[in-house]
Design a protein around this motif. Structure first.
Motif, mmCIF file in Angstrom:
data_model
loop_
_atom_site.group_PDB
_atom_site.id
_atom_site.type_symbol
_atom_site.label_atom_id
_atom_site.label_comp_id
_atom_site.label_asym_id
_atom_site.label_seq_id
_atom_site.Cartn_x
_atom_site.Cartn_y
_atom_site.Cartn_z
ATOM 1 N N THR A 40 0.904 -1.174 0.057
ATOM 2 C CA THR A 40 -0.003 0.137 0.065
ATOM 3 C C THR A 40 0.870 1.266 0.136
ATOM 4 N N LEU A 41 0.475 2.269 -0.623
ATOM 5 C CA LEU A 41 1.068 3.644 -0.722
ATOM 6 C C LEU A 41 0.065 4.762 -0.150
ATOM 7 N N SER A 42 0.621 5.637 0.541
ATOM 8 C CA SER A 42 -0.443 6.676 0.948
ATOM 9 C C SER A 42 -0.003 7.942 -0.139
ATOM 10 N N THR A 43 -1.318 8.445 -0.470
ATOM 11 C CA THR A 43 -1.210 9.750 -1.517
ATOM 12 C C THR A 43 -2.467 10.517 -1.302
ATOM 13 N N ARG A 44 -2.537 11.706 -1.763
ATOM 14 C CA ARG A 44 -3.633 12.464 -1.434
ATOM 15 C C ARG A 44 -4.495 12.477 -2.861
ATOM 16 N N ASP A 45 -5.787 12.583 -2.629
ATOM 17 C CA ASP A 45 -6.846 12.583 -3.799
ATOM 18 C C ASP A 45 -6.687 13.251 -4.741
ATOM 19 N N ASP B 186 -7.189 12.191 -8.791
ATOM 20 C CA ASP B 186 -8.306 12.641 -9.402
ATOM 21 C C ASP B 186 -8.345 14.210 -9.175
ATOM 22 N N LYS B 187 -8.392 14.892 -10.250
ATOM 23 C CA LYS B 187 -8.236 16.247 -10.426
ATOM 24 C C LYS B 187 -9.523 16.860 -9.786
ATOM 25 N N GLN C 164 -12.569 16.376 -1.723
ATOM 26 C CA GLN C 164 -11.699 16.511 -0.708
ATOM 27 C C GLN C 164 -9.976 16.412 -1.398
ATOM 28 N N PRO C 165 -9.710 17.289 -2.140
ATOM 29 C CA PRO C 165 -8.212 17.210 -2.646
ATOM 30 C C PRO C 165 -7.005 16.925 -1.679
ATOM 31 N N ASP C 166 -7.138 17.486 -0.314
ATOM 32 C CA ASP C 166 -6.141 17.196 0.619
ATOM 33 C C ASP C 166 -6.163 15.780 1.168
ATOM 34 N N TYR D 162 -11.563 1.083 -10.105
ATOM 35 C CA TYR D 162 -10.970 1.814 -11.229
ATOM 36 C C TYR D 162 -9.543 1.617 -11.064
ATOM 37 N N VAL D 163 -8.675 1.092 -12.094
ATOM 38 C CA VAL D 163 -7.309 1.108 -12.199
ATOM 39 C C VAL D 163 -6.545 2.404 -12.358
ATOM 40 N N GLU D 164 -5.476 2.819 -11.866
ATOM 41 C CA GLU D 164 -5.033 4.041 -11.965
ATOM 42 C C GLU D 164 -3.477 3.813 -12.514
ATOM 43 N N ILE D 165 -2.998 4.038 -13.427
ATOM 44 C CA ILE D 165 -1.678 4.038 -14.050
ATOM 45 C C ILE D 165 -0.870 5.490 -14.031
ATOM 46 N N MET D 166 -1.707 6.670 -14.006
ATOM 47 C CA MET D 166 -0.925 7.829 -14.388
ATOM 48 C C MET D 166 -1.337 8.741 -13.211
ATOM 49 N N ASP D 167 -0.569 9.744 -12.689
ATOM 50 C CA ASP D 167 -0.653 10.870 -11.694
ATOM 51 C C ASP D 167 -1.659 11.845 -12.348
ATOM 52 N N ASP D 168 -1.715 12.911 -11.515
ATOM 53 C CA ASP D 168 -2.552 14.147 -12.132
ATOM 54 C C ASP D 168 -1.768 14.665 -13.237
ATOM 55 N N GLU D 169 -0.413 14.688 -13.181
ATOM 56 C CA GLU D 169 0.263 15.414 -14.363
ATOM 57 C C GLU D 169 0.454 14.608 -15.462
#
Length: 158
Positions: A37-42, A46-47, A51-53, A98-105
């Motif tokens: 597991t990894l910790s990240t912010r929303d 997801d742009k 709750q983005p933070d 939902y599978v995520e392979i890219m970050d917001d950038e």
């Protein structure tokens, strides 16, 4: 007569000994293992998040040779397009479909300042990872989109 004095190199401290192991101690090849597991912010996934933070765990379902990661978000709430993980955290966790392979950038997901690796005692079991993968690719509404993303992640042609 004078004796030659030879000095021994100083002993390594505990932090120096363990520091090297943390970076390479993932698997024998240095990859992030499935279920970590990894910790990240929303906002990093997801742009348009409400709750983005808010900090949220994500679980690694696949890693490639460059240590790019395919992840799935974990949440504590039941809802549409979410499935409960009965054996992880006493059944209090759910995963999103939902599978995520890219970050917001648009960059591949890797362990960095946006995605911090959690301690191995927070890992999801192999059985739960198989349940997640089966649900994502065979039994969810966005399964076609998930399959396309994972094929893109693996470098296959569409």
């Amino acid at each position: 007569m004078s004796k030659k004095i030879t000095r021994k190199p100083p002993l390594k401290t505990e932090t120096e000994k363990t520091k090297k192991k943390v970076n390479q101690g993932r698997t024998s090849s240095g990859r992030v293992p499935q279920g970590r597991t990894l910790s990240t912010r929303d906002k990093y996934l997801d742009k348009n998040s409400k709750q983005p933070d808010k900090e949220r765990p994500v679980v690694v379902i696949e890693a490639n040779a460059r240590n790019d990661l395919a992840v799935v978000q974990l949440t504590s709430r039941a809802g549409k397009d979410r499935t409960r993980l009965p054996k992880y955290q006493q059944g209090q966790s759910h995963f999103k479909h939902y599978v995520e392979i890219m970050d917001d950038e648009g960059n591949p997901i890797r362990v960095n300042k946006k995605f911090k690796e959690n301690h191995p005692n927070m890992d999801v079991s192999d059985n739960d990872v198989e349940i997640i993968r089966d649900t994502l690719f065979n039994h969810s509404k966005p399964m076609q989109k998930n399959r396309k993303r994972i094929n893109k992640f693996r470098g296959k042609k569409e």
